[in-house]
Design an enzyme around this catalytic site. Structure first.
Site, mmCIF file in Angstrom:
data_model
loop_
_atom_site.group_PDB
_atom_site.id
_atom_site.type_symbol
_atom_site.label_atom_id
_atom_site.label_comp_id
_atom_site.label_asym_id
_atom_site.label_seq_id
_atom_site.Cartn_x
_atom_site.Cartn_y
_atom_site.Cartn_z
ATOM 1 N N LYS A 163 111.776 96.379 24.323
ATOM 2 C CA LYS A 163 110.471 96.977 23.983
ATOM 3 C C LYS A 163 110.677 98.020 22.885
ATOM 4 O O LYS A 163 110.902 99.196 23.171
ATOM 5 C CB LYS A 163 109.864 97.598 25.243
ATOM 6 C CG LYS A 163 108.550 98.341 24.996
ATOM 7 C CD LYS A 163 107.783 98.575 26.277
ATOM 8 C CE LYS A 163 106.567 99.445 26.053
ATOM 9 N NZ LYS A 163 105.670 99.488 27.196
ATOM 10 N N GLU A 186 113.514 100.056 26.624
ATOM 11 C CA GLU A 186 112.582 100.657 25.660
ATOM 12 C C GLU A 186 113.193 101.854 24.917
ATOM 13 O O GLU A 186 113.093 102.990 25.369
ATOM 14 C CB GLU A 186 111.295 101.100 26.365
ATOM 15 C CG GLU A 186 110.277 101.687 25.396
ATOM 16 C CD GLU A 186 108.971 102.155 26.039
ATOM 17 O OE1 GLU A 186 108.917 102.283 27.278
ATOM 18 O OE2 GLU A 186 108.022 102.413 25.291
HETATM 19 P P1 13P Z 1 102.254 103.026 24.257
HETATM 20 O O1 13P Z 1 101.840 101.602 23.948
HETATM 21 O O2 13P Z 1 101.093 103.938 24.454
HETATM 22 O O3 13P Z 1 103.288 103.524 23.314
HETATM 23 O O4 13P Z 1 102.917 102.979 25.689
HETATM 24 C C1 13P Z 1 103.875 102.053 25.949
HETATM 25 C C2 13P Z 1 104.825 102.606 26.944
HETATM 26 O O5 13P Z 1 105.120 101.948 27.903
HETATM 27 C C3 13P Z 1 105.415 103.929 26.720
HETATM 28 O O6 13P Z 1 106.502 104.097 27.563
#
Ligand code: 13P
Length: 341
Positions: free
Chosen positions: A222, A180
């Site tokens: 992500k 991510e």
């Molecule tokens: P959000 O969808 O609120 O951005 O959170 C996703 C997430 O896993 C943040 O690390």
């Protein structure tokens, strides 16, 4: 041996992205969930956090739309009122338990406002113990802010290297890494600037994943969507978001990566669903789904308000948000379907 593990990882990755399902990110750290609870005036204690996560995980029929849940260290060890572990509750619904394994952020250097995600120290041991607890996937989030001078190449390089090390170590431990790299929405930058920065970040990330020999079929990406900053003057429509986001992903994400699960990053729940839906109007090289935190939970938190008496209404809100996002995964959502928000 190597091949066996990669095959297993690829199967887990596939089972996180079946058509019409996505991931619930319920892995807020204690300080983050405390901020969310403050907004609704609920004290954050181990018990209130347990009650809230129990509400989410025991929502009837949620497994129709949710394939996996990312938990925080405290949560993966917690149990429901009747003593059943959260892990077992999820497993019994066919939902895959996942775990956030980064250790949050620290300033990139003394006095810098850019952030480096930490947590590599002792990571192999922690991954092994999460596997024992039942986790089959892991998440690590790096953050990049946009301004005239940010992000610096140092910030991109250091965070990217850490993401790649986390990813390979997760795979070695039998856990599918969700990689991510989040380019934040804070700021007044344009959609073009978001494109440019996200492009730079993703190119570096895939370069480092390649160096570490991360197996692409056994990972998920992500990312953020390509949108203007929150305080930008120009708003854009879901079609414009989808077009730019898909165009970028098509140039930087290898086709061997099976799925892309977006974060919601501060978009409203309806925006997050509309954008995902627009993204899925045409078939993509990868499964395009969601791994939302705020966009799935905001209405649920409000409806719950810390009261046990509100639990079933809050669960209905959660089920409805998950259902609408499930429709967005197949491009069949319409904002006219919104009745609850
Ligand atoms: P959000 O969808 O609120 O951005 O959170 C996703 C997430 O896993 C943040 O690390």
């Amino acid at each position: 041996m190597e091949e066996d593990n990669n095959t297993k990882l690829a199967k887990i990755a596939q089972s996180l992205i079946p058509i019409g399902k996505g991931i619930l990110a319920a892995d807020e750290s204690t300080s983050t969930i405390t901020k969310r609870f403050e907004l609704i005036g609920v004290p954050s204690t181990e018990e209130t956090r347990r009650q809230y996560r129990q509400l989410l995980f025991t929502t009837p029929e949620i497994e129709k739309y949710i394939s996996g849940v990312i938990m925080y260290d405290e949560t993966i060890r917690q149990k429901s009122d009747n003593g059943e572990s959260f892990v077992s509750i999820l497993q019994n619904k066919g939902i895959i338990p996942g775990i956030k394994v980064d250790g949050g952020t620290t300033p990139l250097r003394v006095g810098s406002s850019e952030l480096l995600t930490i947590g590599l120290e002792g990571l192999p041991e922690r991954l092994a113990s999460y596997y024992e607890l039942g986790a089959r996937f892991a998440k690590w989030r790096a953050v990049f802010t946009i301004s005239d001078e940010f992000p610096t190449s140092e910030c991109i390089e250091k965070n990217s290297q850490a993401l790649a090390l986390y990813a390979i170590q997760s795979q070695q431990a039998g856990l599918v890494p969700i990689v991510e790299p989040e380019v934040m929405m804070e700021g007044s930058h344009s959609q073009e600037r978001c494109y440019e920065v996200t492009n730079q970040v993703l190119l570096q990330v895939f370069k480092d994943l390649e160096v570490q020999k991360v197996s692409y079929p056994g990972m998920l990406l992500k990312p953020n969507m390509i949108v203007p900053g929150k305080s930008a003057a120009m708003a854009i429509n879901p079609y414009q978001t989808a077009q730019k986001t898909r165009a970028l992903l098509e140039t930087v994400v290898p086709k061997e990566v099976p799925g892309i699960v977006f974060l919601s990053g501060g978009m409203t729940p309806v925006q997050a669903t509309e954008n995902l839906n627009a993204m899925n109007k045409e078939r993509a090289l990868w499964q395009l789904s969601f791994s939302y935190g705020r966009a799935l939970q905001e209405p649920v938190l409000k409806a719950w308000n810390g009261s046990r008496g509100n639990e079933s209404t809050a669960q209905e809100m959660f089920l409805e948000r998950a259902r609408l996002n499930s429709l967005a995964v197949v491009g069949k959502y319409d904002s006219k379907m919104e009745t609850m928000s």
